[in-house]
Design a protein around this motif. Structure first.
Motif, PDB file in Angstrom:
ATOM      1  N   ASN A   1       0.825  -1.207   0.000  1.00  0.00           N
ATOM      2  CA  ASN A   1       0.000   0.000   0.000  1.00  0.00           C
ATOM      3  C   ASN A   1       0.858   1.257   0.000  1.00  0.00           C
ATOM      4  OD1 ASN A   1      -2.587  -1.131  -0.129  1.00  0.00           O
ATOM      5  ND2 ASN A   1      -2.542  -1.614   2.059  1.00  0.00           N
ATOM      6  N   ARG A   4       1.669   1.754  -3.561  1.00  0.00           N
ATOM      7  CA  ARG A   4       0.503   2.318  -4.260  1.00  0.00           C
ATOM      8  C   ARG A   4       0.391   3.804  -3.995  1.00  0.00           C
ATOM      9  NH1 ARG A   4      -4.900  -0.374  -2.655  1.00  0.00           N
ATOM     10  NH2 ARG A   4      -5.681   1.036  -4.258  1.00  0.00           N
ATOM     11  N   ALA A   5       0.587   4.202  -2.747  1.00  0.00           N
ATOM     12  CA  ALA A   5       0.475   5.613  -2.390  1.00  0.00           C
ATOM     13  C   ALA A   5       1.547   6.455  -3.071  1.00  0.00           C
ATOM     14  CB  ALA A   5       0.562   5.780  -0.880  1.00  0.00           C
ATOM     15  N   ALA A   9       1.923   1.300  -8.601  1.00  0.00           N
ATOM     16  CA  ALA A   9       0.970   0.197  -8.490  1.00  0.00           C
ATOM     17  C   ALA A   9       1.563  -1.114  -8.993  1.00  0.00           C
ATOM     18  CB  ALA A   9      -0.308   0.534  -9.256  1.00  0.00           C
ATOM     19  N   ALA A  12       3.691  -2.645  -6.478  1.00  0.00           N
ATOM     20  CA  ALA A  12       2.932  -3.092  -5.305  1.00  0.00           C
ATOM     21  C   ALA A  12       2.291  -4.451  -5.525  1.00  0.00           C
ATOM     22  CB  ALA A  12       1.847  -2.060  -4.978  1.00  0.00           C
ATOM     23  N   LEU A  16       1.024  -7.365  -2.688  1.00  0.00           N
ATOM     24  CA  LEU A  16      -0.389  -7.503  -2.362  1.00  0.00           C
ATOM     25  C   LEU A  16      -0.904  -8.895  -2.711  1.00  0.00           C
ATOM     26  CD1 LEU A  16      -1.506  -3.978  -3.573  1.00  0.00           C
ATOM     27  CD2 LEU A  16      -1.352  -4.761  -1.214  1.00  0.00           C
ATOM     28  N   ASN A  32      -7.435  -4.554  -1.731  1.00  0.00           N
ATOM     29  CA  ASN A  32      -6.198  -3.820  -2.000  1.00  0.00           C
ATOM     30  C   ASN A  32      -5.518  -4.322  -3.272  1.00  0.00           C
ATOM     31  OD1 ASN A  32      -6.546  -2.306   0.309  1.00  0.00           O
ATOM     32  ND2 ASN A  32      -5.224  -3.588   1.569  1.00  0.00           N
ATOM     33  N   ALA A  36      -4.804  -2.115  -6.782  1.00  0.00           N
ATOM     34  CA  ALA A  36      -3.527  -1.951  -7.488  1.00  0.00           C
ATOM     35  C   ALA A  36      -3.652  -2.374  -8.944  1.00  0.00           C
ATOM     36  CB  ALA A  36      -2.438  -2.767  -6.785  1.00  0.00           C
ATOM     37  N   GLU A  39      -5.409   0.463 -10.703  1.00  0.00           N
ATOM     38  CA  GLU A  39      -4.514   1.602 -10.930  1.00  0.00           C
ATOM     39  C   GLU A  39      -3.505   1.319 -12.038  1.00  0.00           C
ATOM     40  OE1 GLU A  39      -3.023   2.152  -6.986  1.00  0.00           O
ATOM     41  OE2 GLU A  39      -5.036   2.623  -6.245  1.00  0.00           O
TER      42      GLU A  39
END
Length: 252
Positions: A1, A4-5, A9, A12, A16, A32, A36, A39
């Motif tokens: 995460n 992602r922030a 993505a 990530a 995930l 979650n 991703a 995104e």
């Protein structure tokens, strides 16, 4: 995460996916993972992850909402709307779901209903983007007068633009350099109507007189983005900057 922030993505995804493998009964981990994928524009994989989340937690309004976003991206607006109706039955004040239902209705050409959904979303959360979506819907309603559309755009500015930094306020006199510096700021420097209009402008600037920069405020990047970038002398990604930082970069 955290990745992602940071806008990463794709990086990530393996983390995930491993979290979901280690604890497959946790719907949040599937949510979650799907986020991703969404995104990263991996829509089919995103939908599969969201469906896993919904199998585990069918009363999970967030999962219905993001599944709808994915279906809308895939062109399945009716199926998306069905998920949003469930999300809103579970949480009637869910502003994001009202906004996304408006987007579904807009895709179906139901502009009056779309506008009503956007306005319902604004009752719960005065979002700048939802307000913008409502303004866009107005352009497809022939019974709305130009004066009303103008006034509602001015209302948008009064609600959302007051106090925003204005880089031009500090510019005085003629530039010290030979060429005039032009900067274009947009969240739609991708496969979008804005880009279709802007591309010939960028291509035909007299570079002996103008120095051209683009400031991209959008998260999507595609072949159109690459073409616009090739037509610009300077390209700045401001999508993850706050307003003051973006203004400072433009000013500098």
């Amino acid at each position: 995460n955290a990745l992602r922030a940071s806008g990463k993505a794709a990086e990530a995804l393996p983390h995930l996916a491993e979290a979901a493998r280690l604890q497959p009964e946790n719907p949040v981990f599937w949510l979650n993972l799907g986020g991703a994928h969404l995104e990263a524009e991996r829509f089919e994989a995103a939908l599969e992850a969201f469906r896993h989340a919904l199998e585990l937690a069918p009363d999970f309004p967030e999962a219905h909402n993001v599944a709808a976003c994915t279906l809308l991206a895939l062109g399945a607006s009716s199926e998306a709307a069905a998920h949003l109706q469930v999300a809103l039955r579970l949480r009637p004040e869910y502003a994001a779901a009202h906004d996304n239902l408006g987007r579904c209705l807009r895709a179906q050409g139901k502009m009056e209903e779309a506008l009503a959904s956007f306005e319902k979303a604004l009752e719960y959360q005065p979002s700048q983007q939802t307000h913008s979506n409502a303004l866009l819907a107005l352009n497809y309603l022939p019974d709305r007068s130009p004066a009303e559309i103008r006034d509602r755009h001015l209302n948008w500015a009064a609600r959302h633009a007051h106090g925003l930094p204005r880089p031009a306020d500090t510019a005085t006199g003629r530039p010290a350099h030979d060429r005039l510096r032009l900067g274009y700021v947009s969240g739609d420097l991708c496969n979008h109507s804005v880009a279709f209009i802007l591309a010939p402008v960028l291509a035909n600037h007299d570079r002996s007189r103008f120095e051209v920069s683009c400031y991209s405020n959008g998260l999507l990047s595609d072949a159109t983005t690459a073409r616009l970038r090739s037509l610009s002398e300077h390209w700045r990604d401001i999508s993850r900057l706050d307003d003051d930082s973006a203004a400072r970069l433009i000013r500098e």
